[in-house]
Design a protein around this motif. Structure first.
Motif, PDB file in Angstrom:
ATOM      1  N   PRO A 212      13.037  32.348 -20.346  1.00 46.30           N
ATOM      2  CA  PRO A 212      12.512  33.710 -20.240  1.00 46.30           C
ATOM      3  C   PRO A 212      11.697  34.113 -21.465  1.00 46.30           C
ATOM      4  O   PRO A 212      12.108  33.899 -22.601  1.00 46.30           O
ATOM      5  CB  PRO A 212      13.776  34.569 -20.121  1.00 46.30           C
ATOM      6  N   GLN A 213      10.529  34.697 -21.199  1.00 44.39           N
ATOM      7  CA  GLN A 213       9.679  35.179 -22.281  1.00 44.39           C
ATOM      8  C   GLN A 213      10.214  36.494 -22.832  1.00 44.39           C
ATOM      9  O   GLN A 213      10.758  37.316 -22.109  1.00 44.39           O
ATOM     10  CB  GLN A 213       8.252  35.397 -21.782  1.00 44.39           C
ATOM     11  N   LEU A 214      10.028  36.683 -24.123  1.00 45.86           N
ATOM     12  CA  LEU A 214      10.384  37.926 -24.786  1.00 45.86           C
ATOM     13  C   LEU A 214       9.137  38.782 -24.983  1.00 45.86           C
ATOM     14  O   LEU A 214       8.010  38.296 -24.904  1.00 45.86           O
ATOM     15  CB  LEU A 214      11.045  37.641 -26.135  1.00 45.86           C
ATOM     16  N   GLY A 221      -1.159  35.000 -29.190  1.00 44.22           N
ATOM     17  CA  GLY A 221      -1.120  35.785 -27.963  1.00 44.22           C
ATOM     18  C   GLY A 221      -0.019  35.377 -27.011  1.00 44.22           C
ATOM     19  O   GLY A 221       0.212  36.043 -26.003  1.00 44.22           O
ATOM     20  N   GLY A 222       0.674  34.264 -27.311  1.00 43.43           N
ATOM     21  CA  GLY A 222       1.789  33.834 -26.483  1.00 43.43           C
ATOM     22  C   GLY A 222       3.040  34.650 -26.776  1.00 43.43           C
ATOM     23  O   GLY A 222       2.989  35.651 -27.515  1.00 43.43           O
ATOM     24  N   HIS A 223       4.132  34.213 -26.220  1.00 51.26           N
ATOM     25  CA  HIS A 223       5.374  34.966 -26.378  1.00 51.26           C
ATOM     26  C   HIS A 223       6.506  34.038 -26.832  1.00 51.26           C
ATOM     27  O   HIS A 223       6.542  32.857 -26.478  1.00 51.26           O
ATOM     28  CB  HIS A 223       5.779  35.624 -25.052  1.00 51.26           C
ATOM     29  N   TYR A 224       7.412  34.603 -27.617  1.00 52.19           N
ATOM     30  CA  TYR A 224       8.636  33.886 -27.920  1.00 52.19           C
ATOM     31  C   TYR A 224       9.419  33.670 -26.622  1.00 52.19           C
ATOM     32  O   TYR A 224       9.310  34.440 -25.665  1.00 52.19           O
ATOM     33  CB  TYR A 224       9.501  34.691 -28.886  1.00 52.19           C
ATOM     34  N   TYR A 248      15.541  32.724 -29.050  1.00 49.15           N
ATOM     35  CA  TYR A 248      14.322  32.091 -29.558  1.00 49.15           C
ATOM     36  C   TYR A 248      14.422  30.562 -29.474  1.00 49.15           C
ATOM     37  O   TYR A 248      13.909  29.847 -30.321  1.00 49.15           O
ATOM     38  CB  TYR A 248      14.027  32.547 -31.000  1.00 49.15           C
ATOM     39  N   GLY A 249      15.091  30.087 -28.422  1.00 46.26           N
ATOM     40  CA  GLY A 249      15.354  28.652 -28.304  1.00 46.26           C
ATOM     41  C   GLY A 249      14.159  27.821 -27.898  1.00 46.26           C
ATOM     42  O   GLY A 249      14.187  26.599 -28.013  1.00 46.26           O
ATOM     43  N   GLY A 250      13.113  28.457 -27.383  1.00 46.69           N
ATOM     44  CA  GLY A 250      11.885  27.718 -27.096  1.00 46.69           C
ATOM     45  C   GLY A 250      11.839  27.013 -25.756  1.00 46.69           C
ATOM     46  O   GLY A 250      11.068  26.087 -25.568  1.00 46.69           O
ATOM     47  N   GLY A 251      12.661  27.401 -24.807  1.00 46.18           N
ATOM     48  CA  GLY A 251      12.613  26.792 -23.476  1.00 46.18           C
ATOM     49  C   GLY A 251      13.970  26.275 -23.055  1.00 46.18           C
ATOM     50  O   GLY A 251      14.793  25.869 -23.886  1.00 46.18           O
ATOM     51  N   GLY A 252      14.197  26.278 -21.730  1.00 39.39           N
ATOM     52  CA  GLY A 252      15.515  25.960 -21.197  1.00 39.39           C
ATOM     53  C   GLY A 252      16.014  24.569 -21.522  1.00 39.39           C
ATOM     54  O   GLY A 252      17.216  24.365 -21.745  1.00 39.39           O
TER      55      GLY A 252
END
Length: 269
Positions: A212-214, A221-224, A248-252
């Protein structure tokens, strides 16, 4: 803590779809962009897939387009109601006060059609606790039998071995049985096999990741992104269910080593 579940929410949408009579073999064409609305066309990374995608494959490769389309056809109220039955934004049974969480509904002040698409992939207004995610994982593993959770099932006198108190096992039943939850378990079992660290676990497991994006925006311009993972094992005769949330784990997929550590500890690495 309250967190958007991201794609770990997709099994709840799948359960609502199967309950509504959608054929698990029916397909949605993934072109990488969902074009139903002219002014809002969210995308899909198309990891491992493209073209016609059925429910099991959509869970295996986390196809956003499949869940945008199925979620839109179901309506956000239908799949949020199923998510609540499965344990999300619902009391878990634990002995201390806990956050309630929230789901996304058409009655929300900020509701618009595009919010249904975001909610169908576990974002929108949806925010749940890690413990609710664990209860949800257990409900999926148990074909819709969601257990009441406790911090301990019993207390034993260490000197005498006498059981001082013990909670009775209790479940909330979500209708549907194997017809609803069998295809979901198949998809989650296949998803775990796409991740080497889970594929090489001591027992076969089932899992679903979320990224999930924060709201925080990066300089480019991206999201944590948080890292979310639900799972259970052994896949065909479950004994444990687990949820992992890394802020802020960077992906599942980055949560997979933690689930693997749990599997190694319980079943032997």
């Amino acid at each position: 803590g309250l967190y958007a579940p991201g794609s770990a929410f997709k099994p709840a949408v799948a359960a609502a779809a199967l309950t509504a009579g959608i054929d698990p073999a029916a397909t949605v064409s993934c072109t990488g962009r969902y074009g139903f609305y002219s002014g809002y066309q969210p995308g899909c990374l198309q990891y491992g897939h493209s073209g016609p995608v059925d429910l099991r494959t959509a869970l295996e490769y986390s196809c956003n387009i499949f869940f945008y389309d199925v979620g839109r056809r179901l309506g956000v109220d239908a799949f949020s109601a199923m998510a609540r039955q499965l344990g999300l934004a619902a009391p878990t049974g634990v002995e201390i006060a806990e956050a309630h969480g929230r789901l996304t509904w058409t009655t929300d002040e900020n509701y618009q059609a595009g919010l249904t698409l975001m909610a169908a992939i576990g974002q929108g207004n949806t925010a749940v606790t890690p413990l609710q995610l664990a209860a949800y994982a257990a409900a999926l593993a148990n074909s819709g039998q969601r257990p009441a959770l406790h911090f301990a099932d019993r207390a034993v006198n260490s000197a005498t071995g006498e059981v001082l108190w013990q909670y009775p096992v209790s479940f909330t039943e979500i209708p549907g049985g194997e017809a609803v939850f069998g295809p979901i378990r198949d998809g989650m079992k296949r998803m775990a096999q796409t991740t080497r660290i889970l594929r090489e676990a001591p027992v076969l497991c089932a899992a679903k990741t979320g990224s999930p994006q924060l709201a925080d925006t990066l300089p480019d311009g991206g999201h944590y992104v948080n890292s979310v993972l639900i799972g259970y094992a052994p896949a065909d005769a479950p004994q444990i269910a687990a949820a992992v949330v890394l802020e802020y784990g960077g992906g599942g997929a980055n949560a997979a080593p933690i689930l693997r550590a749990v599997l190694d500890a319980v079943f032997g690495g």
